[in-house]
Design a protein around this motif. Structure first.
Motif, PDB file in Angstrom:
ATOM      1  N   ASP A   1       0.832  -1.214  -0.075  1.00 49.39           N
ATOM      2  CA  ASP A   1      -0.044   0.149  -0.031  1.00 49.39           C
ATOM      3  C   ASP A   1       0.729   1.177   0.035  1.00 49.39           C
ATOM      4  O   ASP A   1       2.130   1.221   0.302  1.00 49.39           O
ATOM      5  N   HIS A   2       0.263   2.481  -0.124  1.00 51.57           N
ATOM      6  CA  HIS A   2       1.163   3.665  -0.161  1.00 51.57           C
ATOM      7  C   HIS A   2       0.497   4.810   0.346  1.00 51.57           C
ATOM      8  O   HIS A   2      -0.867   4.949   0.466  1.00 51.57           O
TER       9      HIS A   2
ATOM     10  N   THR B   1      -6.357  11.336   5.532  1.00 51.03           N
ATOM     11  CA  THR B   1      -7.823  10.846   4.775  1.00 51.03           C
ATOM     12  C   THR B   1      -7.748  10.599   3.487  1.00 51.03           C
ATOM     13  O   THR B   1      -8.295   9.451   2.835  1.00 51.03           O
ATOM     14  N   PRO B   2      -6.859  11.465   2.403  1.00 52.48           N
ATOM     15  CA  PRO B   2      -6.969  11.024   1.151  1.00 52.48           C
ATOM     16  C   PRO B   2      -6.231   9.474   0.872  1.00 52.48           C
ATOM     17  O   PRO B   2      -6.381   8.673  -0.040  1.00 52.48           O
ATOM     18  N   THR B   3      -5.319   9.215   1.858  1.00 51.16           N
ATOM     19  CA  THR B   3      -4.612   7.892   1.889  1.00 51.16           C
ATOM     20  C   THR B   3      -5.687   6.811   2.025  1.00 51.16           C
ATOM     21  O   THR B   3      -5.667   5.893   1.371  1.00 51.16           O
ATOM     22  N   GLU B   4      -6.345   6.909   2.970  1.00 51.55           N
ATOM     23  CA  GLU B   4      -7.366   6.000   3.531  1.00 51.55           C
ATOM     24  C   GLU B   4      -8.545   5.811   2.280  1.00 51.55           C
ATOM     25  O   GLU B   4      -9.120   4.726   2.049  1.00 51.55           O
ATOM     26  N   GLN B   5      -8.699   6.944   1.770  1.00 51.82           N
ATOM     27  CA  GLN B   5      -9.752   6.892   0.529  1.00 51.82           C
ATOM     28  C   GLN B   5      -9.371   6.162  -0.611  1.00 51.82           C
ATOM     29  O   GLN B   5      -9.944   5.274  -1.286  1.00 51.82           O
TER      30      GLN B   5
ATOM     31  N   GLY C   1       4.531   1.579  -8.776  1.00 53.14           N
ATOM     32  CA  GLY C   1       5.719   2.043  -7.971  1.00 53.14           C
ATOM     33  C   GLY C   1       5.886   1.750  -6.668  1.00 53.14           C
ATOM     34  O   GLY C   1       6.872   2.092  -5.864  1.00 53.14           O
ATOM     35  N   ALA C   2       4.947   0.982  -6.290  1.00 49.78           N
ATOM     36  CA  ALA C   2       4.932   0.318  -4.753  1.00 49.78           C
ATOM     37  C   ALA C   2       4.980  -1.154  -4.947  1.00 49.78           C
ATOM     38  O   ALA C   2       4.496  -1.975  -3.970  1.00 49.78           O
ATOM     39  N   THR C   3       5.738  -1.462  -6.170  1.00 47.76           N
ATOM     40  CA  THR C   3       5.787  -3.091  -6.278  1.00 47.76           C
ATOM     41  C   THR C   3       7.189  -3.522  -6.500  1.00 47.76           C
ATOM     42  O   THR C   3       7.780  -2.883  -7.360  1.00 47.76           O
ATOM     43  N   LEU C   4       7.777  -4.430  -5.931  1.00 46.68           N
ATOM     44  CA  LEU C   4       9.261  -4.881  -6.169  1.00 46.68           C
ATOM     45  C   LEU C   4       8.991  -6.307  -7.077  1.00 46.68           C
ATOM     46  O   LEU C   4       8.205  -7.311  -6.762  1.00 46.68           O
ATOM     47  N   PHE C   5       9.657  -6.373  -8.277  1.00 49.41           N
ATOM     48  CA  PHE C   5       9.518  -7.452  -9.156  1.00 49.41           C
ATOM     49  C   PHE C   5      10.765  -8.306  -9.091  1.00 49.41           C
ATOM     50  O   PHE C   5      11.823  -7.811  -9.022  1.00 49.41           O
ATOM     51  N   ARG C   6      10.657  -9.394  -9.378  1.00 47.89           N
ATOM     52  CA  ARG C   6      11.565 -10.350 -10.104  1.00 47.89           C
ATOM     53  C   ARG C   6      11.975  -9.947 -11.420  1.00 47.89           C
ATOM     54  O   ARG C   6      11.098  -9.947 -12.124  1.00 47.89           O
TER      55      ARG C   6
ATOM     56  N   GLU D   1       1.113  -2.549   3.862  1.00 45.00           N
ATOM     57  CA  GLU D   1       1.946  -1.648   4.735  1.00 45.00           C
ATOM     58  C   GLU D   1       2.287  -0.458   3.867  1.00 45.00           C
ATOM     59  O   GLU D   1       2.262  -0.684   2.465  1.00 45.00           O
ATOM     60  N   LEU D   2       2.082   0.835   4.270  1.00 43.86           N
ATOM     61  CA  LEU D   2       2.271   1.864   3.590  1.00 43.86           C
ATOM     62  C   LEU D   2       3.795   2.216   3.640  1.00 43.86           C
ATOM     63  O   LEU D   2       4.550   2.764   4.189  1.00 43.86           O
ATOM     64  N   LEU D   3       4.163   1.619   2.440  1.00 45.69           N
ATOM     65  CA  LEU D   3       5.952   1.574   2.345  1.00 45.69           C
ATOM     66  C   LEU D   3       6.325   2.544   0.924  1.00 45.69           C
ATOM     67  O   LEU D   3       7.546   2.540   0.728  1.00 45.69           O
ATOM     68  N   MET D   4       5.468   3.278   0.325  1.00 49.22           N
ATOM     69  CA  MET D   4       5.865   3.981  -0.793  1.00 49.22           C
ATOM     70  C   MET D   4       5.009   5.441  -0.556  1.00 49.22           C
ATOM     71  O   MET D   4       3.840   5.306   0.113  1.00 49.22           O
ATOM     72  N   GLU D   5       5.106   6.644  -1.314  1.00 46.53           N
ATOM     73  CA  GLU D   5       4.693   7.729  -1.310  1.00 46.53           C
ATOM     74  C   GLU D   5       4.264   8.298  -2.691  1.00 46.53           C
ATOM     75  O   GLU D   5       5.169   8.454  -3.264  1.00 46.53           O
ATOM     76  N   TYR D   6       2.930   8.376  -2.806  1.00 48.39           N
ATOM     77  CA  TYR D   6       2.408   8.805  -4.251  1.00 48.39           C
ATOM     78  C   TYR D   6       2.139  10.292  -4.135  1.00 48.39           C
ATOM     79  O   TYR D   6       1.288  10.649  -3.408  1.00 48.39           O
TER      80      TYR D   6
END
Length: 314
Positions: free
Chosen positions: A117-118, A130-134, A165-170, A208-213
């Motif tokens: 999540d971000h 609030t915008p994050t939750e929405q 942008g909040a995803t790690l790939f192989r 988890e909120l691990l990125m900021e958009y």
């Protein structure tokens, strides 16, 4: 070779790029390379990058603009890590992003990517609760449980829960599907996730909120809406799903996009193409389509006034 490659495509964002770069250099996990691929910026981006002395940073500059997805592909093609992430030059990673997502891929070799999540942040780097939750609710992330995603195609196509942008790939999984399609400047992220799901790749969701958009005015406007909708139509026309339910959703979204693009083209004066798209998309909202066709008969100046009046009425 580094364990992970982090790619930041950039174009004329010298005021925001340092924040994105610093978010990578501040990671608690340090075995990475950072590839900044510059799509021919005409601002002070080259001077900014010249000042960076960290040996983990690689700067790829294209002498002229080659397009968003092609620039992204150049960063991916230069990557050497086992894992790969691309995020935009106006966003940033939280310090624990790499350590937490890498740990999951290290523990389970059957997983191909981990999405998180971000946060939503504003132009001043302030987190917006609030915008994050929405945002999390809107894209179905509040409904997702931690762990492997079983109904991946539904999650990435219908709900669009994963943010690239909040995803790690192989990197191997991305190589298998050819990464981003060239010359698709918008919806390239949706397209990639759908192709990964259709090819049988496995995704994991970490709530988890691990990125900021970042949300800002530069992402808005009619000039951005028209190319976006054109690429969205191209993306939606690529597939035909076996599932009747998914196929119905695809068809509905395609008609909606045709209708919306038709209205915008009529408003800006591309009348014949706009009328054609309105007729294609009229089954989504017949009243809107017929209104657009009616307005297309007006002189261009009056047309713009009519569209602005209708927006105010909403």
């Amino acid at each position: 070779m580094p364990k992970v490659s982090v790619c930041i495509p950039t174009y004329n964002r010298v005021e925001l790029l340092p924040v994105a770069v610093e978010s990578v250099l501040s990671q608690t996990y340090t075995d990475f390379e950072l590839i900044v691929c510059d799509d021919g910026s005409t601002d002070e981006t080259p001077k900014l990058m010249d000042k960076l002395s960290d040996r983990r940073v690689r700067y790829l500059r294209h002498p002229q603009n080659i397009g968003k997805s092609n620039n992204m592909r150049s960063g991916f093609e230069a990557a050497t890590g086992d894992y790969f992430i691309k995020f935009d030059d106006d966003d940033r990673l939280t310090p624990e992003f790499l350590s937490q997502t890498i740990a999951i891929l290290d523990q389970d070799s059957t997983l191909d990517f981990v999405g998180t999540d971000h946060w939503i942040i504003d132009i001043h780097n302030q987190r917006q609760e609030t915008p994050t939750e929405q945002n999390s609710q809107r894209w179905g992330r509040r409904e997702l449980s931690a762990g492997p995603v079983e109904n991946l195609l539904e999650v990435v196509f219908v709900k669009q829960s994963f943010q690239i942008g909040a995803t790690l790939f192989r990197r191997s999984a991305l190589l298998d599907v050819g990464y981003m399609r060239p010359n698709l400047q918008n919806c390239e992220d949706n397209d990639l996730f759908v192709r990964l799901a259709l090819s049988g790749k496995r995704g994991y969701y970490l709530p988890e909120l691990l990125m900021e958009y970042r949300v800002h005015e530069g992402q808005q406007g009619l000039n951005r809406a028209i190319p976006y909708l054109g690429d969205k139509i191209q993306y939606l026309e690529t597939y035909q799903f076996d599932s009747p339910e998914l196929e119905s959703i695809r068809q509905s979204r395609l008609r909606e996009s045709q209708l919306l693009l038709g209205l915008r083209l009529v408003e800006t004066g591309d009348t014949e193409k706009g009328r054609h798209l309105l007729r294609q998309g009229k089954s989504f909202a017949p009243a809107k389509a017929y209104l657009g066709l009616t307005l297309s008969a007006l002189p261009l100046g009056l047309r713009g006034l009519a569209f602005n009046t209708l927006r105010k009425m909403k």
